[in-house]
Write an enzyme that holds these catalytic residues in place. Structure first.
Site, PDB file in Angstrom:
ATOM      1  CB  CYS A  50      -1.088   0.168   1.265  1.00  0.00           C
ATOM      2  SG  CYS A  50      -2.244  -1.165   0.941  1.00  0.00           S
ATOM      3  CG  HIS A  95     -13.384   8.598 -10.577  1.00  0.00           C
ATOM      4  ND1 HIS A  95     -14.645   7.960 -10.131  1.00  0.00           N
ATOM      5  CD2 HIS A  95     -12.940   7.510 -11.483  1.00  0.00           C
ATOM      6  CE1 HIS A  95     -14.799   7.126 -10.673  1.00  0.00           C
ATOM      7  NE2 HIS A  95     -13.916   6.488 -11.414  1.00  0.00           N
ATOM      8  CD  GLU A 144      -8.816  -0.168   2.893  1.00  0.00           C
ATOM      9  OE1 GLU A 144      -8.711   1.062   3.063  1.00  0.00           O
ATOM     10  OE2 GLU A 144      -8.007  -1.024   2.604  1.00  0.00           O
TER      11      GLU A 144
END
Length: 150
Positions: free
Chosen positions: A25, A75, A136
Site C-alpha cells: 500500500c 475519482h 475499502e
C-alpha cells in the site's frame, strides 16, 4: 417519541498511497469504497410538515454526504501533504488529475474521522451523527461511532 437511526449508503472510487508503509500500500492504488452513514433523531411529529414521520429526508442526507465526501473524493487520488508524495501530487495536478492533499495518512481509519467531522458540521441541530462505516474491500472496513468519541 423514540429515537430512530437511519442509514444511507454511498459508493465512490478513490486512489491513495501510504507513505512510509512497509507493504504494497506504499504504492499508488485505489479502492471502491462504500460509506454507510447512520444518523439518529426523532421522527417529525408535526403532520403539517412535508417531512412528517421522517428523522431526516434521505434526499437531504444524500445532499450533505455527496457535497462533503462523494463529490470531493470520487475519482481523486489522496496523499498526506506532509510527505514526499507532494512532488508526485504536483506532477499529477499539472497533468489535470484530481488530487487531494490532506493533513493525515489516508488510511480508512483516518478518512472516516475526517468524514465524521465534515458530516457532523452540516447536520441539522436535531439530528446527530451516530456512526460511519467505510469499507475499502469486501472484507475490510473502519467504523466511527459517536458514543466512542464523546
Amino acid at each position: 417519541m423514540s429515537n430512530i437511526r437511519i442509514t444511507k449508503q454511498f459508493s465512490f472510487e478513490t486512489g491513495h498511497a501510504l507513505y512510509g508503509y512497509d507493504g504494497k500500500c506504499k504504492n499508488v492504488h485505489g479502492h471502491s469504497y462504500r460509506l454507510d452513514v447512520t444518523v439518529i433523531g426523532q421522527p417529525i411529529t408535526d403532520n403539517t410538515n412535508v417531512k412528517f414521520g421522517m428523522v431526516i429526508d434521505f434526499t437531504d442526507l444524500k445532499k450533505i454526504v455527496k457535497e462533503e465526501i462523494v463529490d470531493v473524493f470520487d475519482h481523486a487520488t489522496v496523499f498526506n501533504k506532509n510527505t514526499p508524495h507532494v512532488e508526485l501530487a504536483k506532477e499529477l495536478q499539472e497533468r489535470d488529475h484530481n488530487v487531494l492533499l490532506v493533513d493525515y495518512q489516508p488510511t480508512s481509519e483516518m478518512m472516516v474521522i475526517d468524514f465524521a467531522s465534515k458530516i457532523k458540521n452540516r447536520l441539522p441541530n436535531n439530528i446527530k451523527l451516530h456512526s460511519l462505516k467505510l469499507q475499502e474491500t469486501a472484507s475490510s472496513y473502519a467504523q466511527w461511532f459517536a458514543s466512542d468519541n464523546d
